[in-house]
Design an enzyme around this catalytic site. Structure first.
Site, PDB file in Angstrom:
ATOM      1  N   GLU A  72     -23.052 -27.424  24.007  1.00  0.00           N
ATOM      2  CA  GLU A  72     -23.949 -26.349  24.456  1.00  0.00           C
ATOM      3  C   GLU A  72     -23.587 -25.877  25.863  1.00  0.00           C
ATOM      4  O   GLU A  72     -24.433 -25.338  26.576  1.00  0.00           O
ATOM      5  CB  GLU A  72     -25.423 -26.785  24.419  1.00  0.00           C
ATOM      6  CG  GLU A  72     -25.836 -27.658  23.252  1.00  0.00           C
ATOM      7  CD  GLU A  72     -25.748 -26.967  21.898  1.00  0.00           C
ATOM      8  OE1 GLU A  72     -25.326 -25.797  21.864  1.00  0.00           O
ATOM      9  OE2 GLU A  72     -26.077 -27.603  20.887  1.00  0.00           O
TER      10      GLU A  72
ATOM     11  N   ASP B  23     -19.247 -19.359  19.265  1.00  0.00           N
ATOM     12  CA  ASP B  23     -19.331 -20.323  18.174  1.00  0.00           C
ATOM     13  C   ASP B  23     -18.400 -19.853  17.067  1.00  0.00           C
ATOM     14  O   ASP B  23     -18.486 -18.693  16.641  1.00  0.00           O
ATOM     15  CB  ASP B  23     -20.764 -20.379  17.628  1.00  0.00           C
ATOM     16  CG  ASP B  23     -21.549 -21.515  18.239  1.00  0.00           C
ATOM     17  OD1 ASP B  23     -20.929 -22.387  18.878  1.00  0.00           O
ATOM     18  OD2 ASP B  23     -22.779 -21.544  18.069  1.00  0.00           O
TER      19      ASP B  23
ATOM     20  N   TRP C 172     -25.572 -22.927  27.831  1.00  0.00           N
ATOM     21  CA  TRP C 172     -25.528 -21.570  27.288  1.00  0.00           C
ATOM     22  C   TRP C 172     -26.674 -21.347  26.312  1.00  0.00           C
ATOM     23  O   TRP C 172     -26.687 -20.395  25.560  1.00  0.00           O
ATOM     24  CB  TRP C 172     -24.166 -21.230  26.692  1.00  0.00           C
ATOM     25  CG  TRP C 172     -23.824 -21.768  25.336  1.00  0.00           C
ATOM     26  CD1 TRP C 172     -24.441 -22.758  24.634  1.00  0.00           C
ATOM     27  CD2 TRP C 172     -22.768 -21.288  24.487  1.00  0.00           C
ATOM     28  NE1 TRP C 172     -23.836 -22.944  23.418  1.00  0.00           N
ATOM     29  CE2 TRP C 172     -22.803 -22.053  23.305  1.00  0.00           C
ATOM     30  CE3 TRP C 172     -21.800 -20.300  24.634  1.00  0.00           C
ATOM     31  CZ2 TRP C 172     -21.887 -21.861  22.262  1.00  0.00           C
ATOM     32  CZ3 TRP C 172     -20.901 -20.112  23.587  1.00  0.00           C
ATOM     33  CH2 TRP C 172     -20.941 -20.882  22.427  1.00  0.00           C
TER      34      TRP C 172
END
Lengths: 226, 530
Positions: free
Chosen positions: B190, B352, B406
């Protein structure tokens, strides 16, 4: 009135187009609105979480509710919030009760949040429980805090246990503008290590200020900085 | 002469989901869908770029849980069956849509894609996704990195360093076992960073990691180049690269981003939900639960419920157009930055991986067009990896990155709020117990070693950031709660086996079979003085 007909036409068109892929089951129609609010700004681990799934019953797995511990832990949530959880085990509480008599009541259990660098900057929260957790708003980002769990009836404060120290993150640009620069070069580190002349840990990278780089002229640092 | 660099980073991660006794576990489909829709299309794009001698650089982070699933025989066997059924369904769709011209072309596309995916994985790479990634890694154009063992959210794992070190050590070790070399960079789960993590990364030879924009912008001292150059963490000299807002938004944002274009495929209209039950029942869950099959015939069209048929050619054109637009914006951005900087800027664009292909069906095509266009159509910038940039610019500013992530709001709140805050009491206690156990039993007989190794696996699995994340999103909460509690429960029971000097061979074996990731784990990674 015309917008009514436009809307009607769209509905008819939608129904018409659906016929080509056989009729979807009516009870599933609502499924088609699932993703309209997708937030890509979020970390997207949820991307692969299906919106519909076999219902998983609530877990009935046995895990301890508490650990017979004496602890107060602080975690940072963001620049203005901390999270605390604590546990005062019954043995310790029994001792405290004997020691402090009437003050040792659940309702007097108090969490004090202190600024590390300023012992006058603190505030109290009556938490009133041997085991619990709390989200706590704090005044300042970029500030170290710690917590003390104690007994207080509004006057005297008897400390019982202390937490770890945490530092809230910054939420703005740093006021420190002076620069320090570093060269990280595997080759250079090997030479430094071999020579063994440096006064600090041989595996530390060789550190120097930016001015030094400009002087030796080997590095691309010649132009005017922005 | 190029004026700067674009560093594209895709982070591929799924939590470890493998249910030995439930062949039709719905959560395992996260993996199957990601393989078909994201990982294989990405592999296909990269190998074709290599075949065509396109000069490009791309960084992919493969999480250790994902590597473990890719390496798992059972999951890959189940995936093969899944893909075979999907091909069968796609063939049935060819027949069903033969008189529906607006859908038949798309049906043909699916049949072709699934068949090609099957050939690519099972013929070209003998069923091994790892083999595919290893070959592409060896090309030098793709840099593979990894992340923490089970994607543990490092800032919230407790006050001890040992559980954090174990997350990093297990991740790095698995990567090295799998790909034969250590990763140069690390994707912090993350993007969550706390000062001090860099020192542990340094222990494992990691040169760089990524943070969100404010991780660099709010660093202290103020970063001279903002996010367009890395900073070195004081003391550790590990480099931190910051995410560029502009390029992220263009791809990431649901409102402004490319993936919301009306011509792109609509994710939420799947035949698993739309078609008659009798027709589709063999391809959804045996209990009759409808689910996404991966065959979707509509395009986004607009915001309302009305959807028009998908036109693959329009979508391809749009992907090429968007790639051109993305490149154009980077040209302007990099040319501007280069004009005011005295070094080449690097624009870091991390995403992602599962966005590409799974959510944004045309995402891999976009990447394909983008990397080709960057190579052929302009000379302002080229793609680079973070490690290449550090080779070219070994002198960087020393500054301490700001703690950040994030996630929504930029700090730890997503993983620490009302729905999931209860887990940390248990995670911390289990972490402390694991450290204590490892310290007290540096030497152990075979059974006790196995108990402690399994305890380490259970602890790591409980620490996956995914569970807290899912609890917060409100969907599948019970699954996430169950997984957290199950692993804490397993850990605690193993801990008491050790405490009480007892054995439970049958149960231990069943755990070793079920939660079988990291087969070479050594519990002593938790020891304080290794």
């Amino acid at each position: 009135m015309s917008s009514y007909f436009v809307a009607l036409a769209l509905v008819v068109l939608a129904l018409f187009s659906l016929r080509f892929v056989n009729s979807p089951e009516k009870d599933l129609a609502s499924e088609n609105t699932r993703g309209s609010q997708q937030d890509f700004n979020l970390e997207a681990a949820e991307e692969l979480v299906p919106a519909k799934s076999r219902p998983v019953p609530p877990a009935v797995i046995d895990i301890p509710e508490y650990y017979h511990d004496l602890r107060l832990s602080l975690l940072v949530r963001d620049p203005k919030w901390l999270f605390a959880y604590w546990e005062i085990n019954p043995d310790f509480w029994r001792d405290i009760s004997q020691q402090h008599g009437r003050l040792a009541r659940y309702e007097n259990i108090t969490l004090r949040i202190m600024e590390l660098a300023n012992e006058m900057a603190y505030f109290d929260i009556r938490v009133g429980n041997l085991i619990g957790s709390w989200h706590i708003q704090v005044p300042r980002p970029d500030t170290p805090y710690y917590g003390i769990l104690g007994l207080s009836n509004g006057g005297e404060f008897i400390p019982l246990l202390m937490s770890n120290t945490v530092i809230t993150p910054r939420n703005d640009l740093s006021a420190l503008g002076d620069e320090e620069w570093m060269l990280v070069s595997e080759y250079e580190q090997k030479i430094i290590k071999r020579i063994g002349l440096i006064p600090f840990d041989a595996t530390s990278p060789f550190m120097f200020r930016k001015d030094d780089i400009s002087k030796d002229g080997d590095h691309d640092q010649k132009k005017q900085k922005p | 002469m190029y004026k700067g660099y674009l560093c594209l980073v895709l982070h591929a991660h799924l939590p470890y989901v493998r249910h030995l006794d439930d062949e039709h576990c719905l959560e395992e489909r996260w993996f199957y869908e990601a393989v078909t829709e994201t990982y294989l299309p990405l592999i296909d794009v990269i190998r074709k770029l290599l075949e065509d001698n396109v000069d490009f650089r791309l960084t992919i982070s493969l999480s250790p849980t994902l590597i473990s699933m890719m390496n798992d025989e059972l999951l890959m066997h189940r995936y093969k069956n899944h893909l075979e059924e999907l091909i069968e369904l796609a063939e049935k769709e060819l027949a069903r849509t033969r008189n529906m011209p607006e859908f038949h072309y798309t049906a043909q596309m699916y049949e072709r894609r699934f068949t090609n995916a099957y050939r690519l994985l099972f013929d070209t790479y003998q069923g091994s996704l790892i083999k595919a990634f290893r070959q592409l890694f060896d090309s030098g154009k793709l840099e593979l990195i990894t992340t923490c063992a089970t994607h543990g959210y490092l800032p919230l794992l407790g006050v001890q360093d040992e559980p954090i070190r174990a997350q990093i050590a297990v991740g790095v070790n698995l990567f090295e076992e799998t790909f034969g070399r250590r990763p140069q960079g690390m994707w912090l789960p993350e993007c969550a960073y706390n000062p001090g993590h860099d020192h542990i990364l340094k222990e494992f030879g990691i040169r760089y990691f990524f943070t969100d924009t404010h991780g660099i912008m709010y660093a202290s001292r103020r970063p001279r180049y903002g996010v367009y150059a890395p900073i070195y963490c004081p003391g550790s000299a590990v480099a931190a690269f910051g995410r560029d807002v502009e390029s992220s938004k263009q791809v990431w944002s649901a409102q402004e981003g490319y993936p919301g274009d009306p011509d792109y495929r609509e994710f939420y209209r799947d035949i698993g939900y739309d078609l008659d039950y009798d027709y589709i029942k063999d391809y959804i869950h045996p209990e009759g639960i409808r689910l996404d099959t991966g065959i979707k015939y509509y395009r986004i069209t607009g915001k309302g419920e009305y959807k028009e048929p998908y036109q693959p050619d329009w979508a391809q054109e749009k992907a090429a157009l968007h790639a051109g637009n993305f490149m154009f914006n980077r040209e302007k951005q990099i040319a501007h930055l280069a004009g005011v900087f005295d070094r080449k800027p690097i624009v870091v664009a991390p995403y992602d991986a599962e966005l590409f292909g799974h959510w944004w069906f045309e995402g891999p095509d976009f990447l394909n067009y983008l990397l080709r266009k960057i190579h052929y159509d302009q000379k302002i910038f080229r793609t680079a990896t973070a490690s290449e940039y550090l080779d070219e610019y070994p002198v960087n500013q020393v500054s301490l990155p700001n703690p950040s992530s994030w996630g929504h709001k930029g700090y730890n709140e997503v993983w620490l709020e009302g729905s999931n805050d209860w887990i940390y009491r248990h995670l911390h206690k289990a972490g402390e117990r694991m450290v204590d156990m490892a310290n007290r039993h540096l030497q152990a007989d075979d059974t006790r070693r196995r108990i402690m190794n399994q305890a380490a696996r259970e602890l790591l699995l409980a620490q996956s950031s995914d569970w807290a994340f899912i609890m917060r999103t409100g969907t599948m909460v019970n699954y996430a709660v169950r997984r957290t509690k199950q692993h804490i429960h397993n850990f605690t029971r193993l801990y008491y086996l050790m405490q009480e000097g007892r054995q439970d061979e049958e149960w231990l074996q069943s755990l070793e079979r079920s939660n079988n990731l990291f087969p070479r784990i050594d519990y002593r990674i938790y020891a304080s003085n290794r």
